[in-house]
Scaffold this active site. Structure first.
Site, mmCIF file in Angstrom:
data_model
loop_
_atom_site.group_PDB
_atom_site.id
_atom_site.type_symbol
_atom_site.label_atom_id
_atom_site.label_comp_id
_atom_site.label_asym_id
_atom_site.label_seq_id
_atom_site.Cartn_x
_atom_site.Cartn_y
_atom_site.Cartn_z
ATOM 1 N N LYS A 160 10.208 -4.598 -1.219
ATOM 2 C CA LYS A 160 9.270 -3.385 -0.962
ATOM 3 C C LYS A 160 9.540 -2.616 0.162
ATOM 4 O O LYS A 160 9.506 -1.198 0.236
ATOM 5 C CB LYS A 160 7.647 -3.450 -1.284
ATOM 6 C CG LYS A 160 7.485 -4.319 -2.437
ATOM 7 C CD LYS A 160 5.761 -4.691 -2.316
ATOM 8 C CE LYS A 160 5.244 -5.620 -1.288
ATOM 9 N NZ LYS A 160 6.138 -6.981 -1.460
ATOM 10 N N GLU A 186 0.623 -4.416 9.041
ATOM 11 C CA GLU A 186 2.045 -4.871 9.477
ATOM 12 C C GLU A 186 2.175 -5.985 10.478
ATOM 13 O O GLU A 186 1.248 -6.084 11.306
ATOM 14 C CB GLU A 186 2.795 -3.657 9.884
ATOM 15 C CG GLU A 186 3.197 -2.676 8.571
ATOM 16 C CD GLU A 186 3.970 -3.268 7.722
ATOM 17 O OE1 GLU A 186 5.223 -2.966 7.807
ATOM 18 O OE2 GLU A 186 3.651 -3.622 6.726
ATOM 19 N N ARG A 187 3.002 -6.956 10.564
ATOM 20 C CA ARG A 187 3.260 -7.820 11.645
ATOM 21 C C ARG A 187 3.818 -6.743 12.797
ATOM 22 O O ARG A 187 4.590 -5.769 12.586
ATOM 23 C CB ARG A 187 4.442 -8.670 10.988
ATOM 24 C CG ARG A 187 3.984 -9.630 10.104
ATOM 25 C CD ARG A 187 5.292 -10.454 9.393
ATOM 26 N NE ARG A 187 4.733 -11.205 8.032
ATOM 27 C CZ ARG A 187 4.610 -10.664 6.878
ATOM 28 N NH1 ARG A 187 5.135 -9.264 6.721
ATOM 29 N NH2 ARG A 187 4.441 -11.284 5.742
#
Length: 472
Positions: A160, A186-187
Site C-alpha cells: 500500500k 506511521e513508524r
C-alpha cells in the site's frame, strides 16, 4: 486575556485530562492550552462536559510529568494549524509545528481551524477529468478522477505505502500540483525514509508532510488527517490549486478514534470500535470535495485487519470512496506487483460516457478472461492444464500473459530492484491489452511480458530471447 476562559487541571489519566473552570465552560471541540511547569505548552481538545465546572479533554501530546493544578487556557475555538506557502517542503505535526529540524515558520503565517463543516452541496463541483497515474492496472481497471476519492485496501505487507509513494511521483511529474501527505500512526522510520526520498527526488518542494507518529498519543493520531485536510483546503480555496491528499493509513485514524473513545469511557460498539465510527469517518471524508473547479483528489491507504474485508472500519470507509483498489496477498506472493486484484477492484468511472467505448470494452474483456482463468485454477491444480479444452487453454494462456503485462516496475522501488521505473500512458496500456486479447502474444514467453512498460518493450525482450535461442 479578557474573554478567554481560564482553569486548572484537576486530574490526569494518561492522555485524558479533567479541567476545572470556575466560570463558563469552553465548548465541545474547543482547543485548550495547558501551561506545563517546565515552561512547555500542551494542546488538548474538549470532548465532554462532566458538570457545570469541569470538562474532560483529550491531550494532543504526551502528558508525562504533567501535574494537577497547572494553568489551562481555553483558546476560544477549535485547534488551528498554520497553512500556506510557508509549509511547502516542510514536515509538521498535528498542531503545525515543524518537526524536520528546519527553521521556525514565519510569525505572519495564516492559520485555519482543523474542524470545519463540509462545503454545501450547491458549492461542490463534479469533474469527469481522469487522473492519469501511469500505473497500467489502475488506469485500465480502476480509473481515478480529479476531485475523487480512491482507497487502497490491503493487509499488512502487500504494497500500500509503495503504491501511495508512486502516486505522489505521478502527481508531481504529470500535474505539477500540490501534494499533502498525512502520515497517521506511521513508524518513525517510515516518516524519515519518506522525507529523505522526497527530498532526493525533488518532490518535496511542492509537498507538505503532516505526521502523527505511532509513538504519539491517540489524540494526535486522531486529529492529524484533519490538520492535513485544512492545509489542502487552503490551497484549494485561497490559492486555487489542485491538491493531491494522501492519507497513510486511514485505518489508524479509525483505530486512534477507538482508543480515544475508550479513554473517555464510552461503551464500545461492534468488534470493539467506537459507537461514533460512522460519524467520525463522514466528518473527514465529506470535506474532500471539488469547489469552484478546483479539486482535492484523495488517495487513502486502508489497512484491512487480518484480510477481513467485512471489518466495520473497512466497510465504513468503503462507503465514502469512488474507486476501490484492492491489493491481493496471493498476487503479492506470486510476485505480481503492483499486487492489485483486477476482479475485486472497482470504479464507478469505468463507464463508456467517462472513459469511452474502447476503454470499457478492453477493461471488460480483460476482467472476463482473468475471471475465467481463476474459475479453472482448481481444475488445473487437480488434473493439469492438458485436461482443458482447446479454447480454455487459449484463455488461460492469455489470462496469464495479461496478468504479467499488468505488472510494472516503480520509480520508487528502483533503488531496491535495480529496474528503472516505468510510467505508461493509457493508450499504450489499451494497445498492449488489445494485442494480447487478439492472440498476438500467444506464442511469446510469459516472462517477456513480466515487469515491462509498453508492449513494444516486451516485444523487444521476446525477440532478444529468440535470437539468443532461449525460447521455450
Amino acid at each position: 486575556m479578557p474573554g478567554i476562559a481560564e482553569g486548572r487541571v484537576s486530574a490526569v489519566r494518561g492522555a485524558v485530562l479533567d479541567v476545572y473552570f470556575p466560570e463558563a465552560l469552553p465548548a465541545l471541540g474547543e482547543a485548550l492550552r495547558v501551561q506545563c511547569e517546565d515552561g512547555s505548552r500542551l494542546l488538548a481538545e474538549v470532548q465532554a462536559h462532566l458538570d457545570p465546572h469541569q470538562v474532560r479533554a483529550i491531550a494532543l501530546a504526551s502528558t508525562a510529568g504533567l501535574a494537577r493544578g497547572v494553568a489551562v487556557q481555553a483558546l476560544g475555538g477549535p485547534l488551528e494549524v498554520p497553512v500556506g506557502e510557508a509549509l511547502l517542503g516542510r514536515l509538521v505535526d498535528v498542531s503545525g509545528a515543524p518537526r524536520d529540524r528546519g527553521p521556525a515558520l514565519p510569525a505572519d503565517v495564516p492559520c485555519r481551524p482543523i474542524n470545519r463543516p463540509a462545503p454545501p452541496l450547491a458549492a461542490q463541483g463534479v469533474t469527469r477529468e481522469l487522473f492519469s497515474t501511469g500505473i497500467k492496472v489502475i488506469d485500465l481497471l480502476t480509473p481515478l478522477v480529479q476531485g475523487g476519492k480512491a482507497a487502497m485496501f490491503g493487509g499488512a505487507g502487500v504494497g500500500k505505502t509503495v503504491l501511495v509513494m508512486e502516486l505522489i511521483q505521478a502527481m508531481v511529474e504529470r500535474y505539477r500540483g500540490i501534494s499533502v501527505f498525512a502520515g497517521v500512526g506511521e513508524r518513525s522510520r517510515e516518516g524519515h525514509e519518506m522525507l529523505n526520498e522526497m527530498r532526493d527526488s525533488g518532490v518535496l518542494a511542492n509537498s507538505v508532510l503532516v505526521y502523527g507518529q505511532m509513538n504519539e498519543p491517540p489524540g494526535a493520531r486522531w486529529r492529524v488527517p484533519f490538520s492535513a485536510l485544512s492545509i489542502a483546503e487552503y490551497f484549494r480555496d485561497e490559492r486555487r490549486q489542485n491538491v493531491l491528499l494522501l492519507i497513510d493509513n486511514v485505518f489508524r485514524f479509525v483505530q486512534a478514534g477507538a482508543e480515544v473513545s475508550g479513554l473517555l469511557g464510552r461503551l464500545p460498539s461492534r468488534v470493539g470500535y467506537q459507537p461514533t465510527l460512522a460519524d467520525e469517518v463522514a466528518a473527514l471524508q465529506e470535506r474532500i470535495v471539488s469547489v469552484g473547479g478546483v479539486a482535492v483528489t484523495a488517495i487513502e491507504a486502508v489497512y484491512v485487519p487480518a484480510d477481513d474485508f467485512t471489518d466495520p472500519a473497512v466497510t465504513a470507509l468503503a462507503a465514502h470512496v469512488d474507486s476501490m483498489v484492492v491489493l491481493s496477498r496471493q498476487m503479492a506472493a506470486q510476485g505480481m506487483y503492483p499486487a492489485i486484484d483486477p476482479i475485486a477492484s472497482s470504479s464507478p468511472l469505468l463507464d463508456a460516457q467517462v472513459v469511452g467505448e474502447v476503454h470499457l470494452a478492453v477493461a471488460t474483456e480483460v476482467r472476463r478472461v482473468i475471471e475465467h482463468y481463476r474459475s479453472l485454477q482448481d481444475v488445473i491444480a487437480l488434473l493439469g492444464i492438458e485436461e482443458l479444452g482447446v479454447e480454455d487453454r487459449r484463455i488461460v494462456g492469455r489470462a496469464r500473459r495479461l496478468q504479467r503485462f499488468l505488472t510494472q516496475p516503480f520509480i520508487v522501488t528502483e533503488a531496491f530492484t535495480g529496474i528503472p521505473g516505468r510510467s505508461v500512458a493509457l493508450a499504450d496500456t489499451l494497445a498492449g491489452c488489445q494485442a494480447i486479447l487478439a492472440g498476438e502474444c500467444d506464442d511469446w514467453q510469459e516472462r517477456s511480458l513480466y515487469m515491462v512498460g509498453t508492449l513494444d518493450e516486451a516485444r523487444a525482450r521476446e525477440q532478444a530471447a529468440r535470437q539468443a535461442g532461449t525460447h521455450d
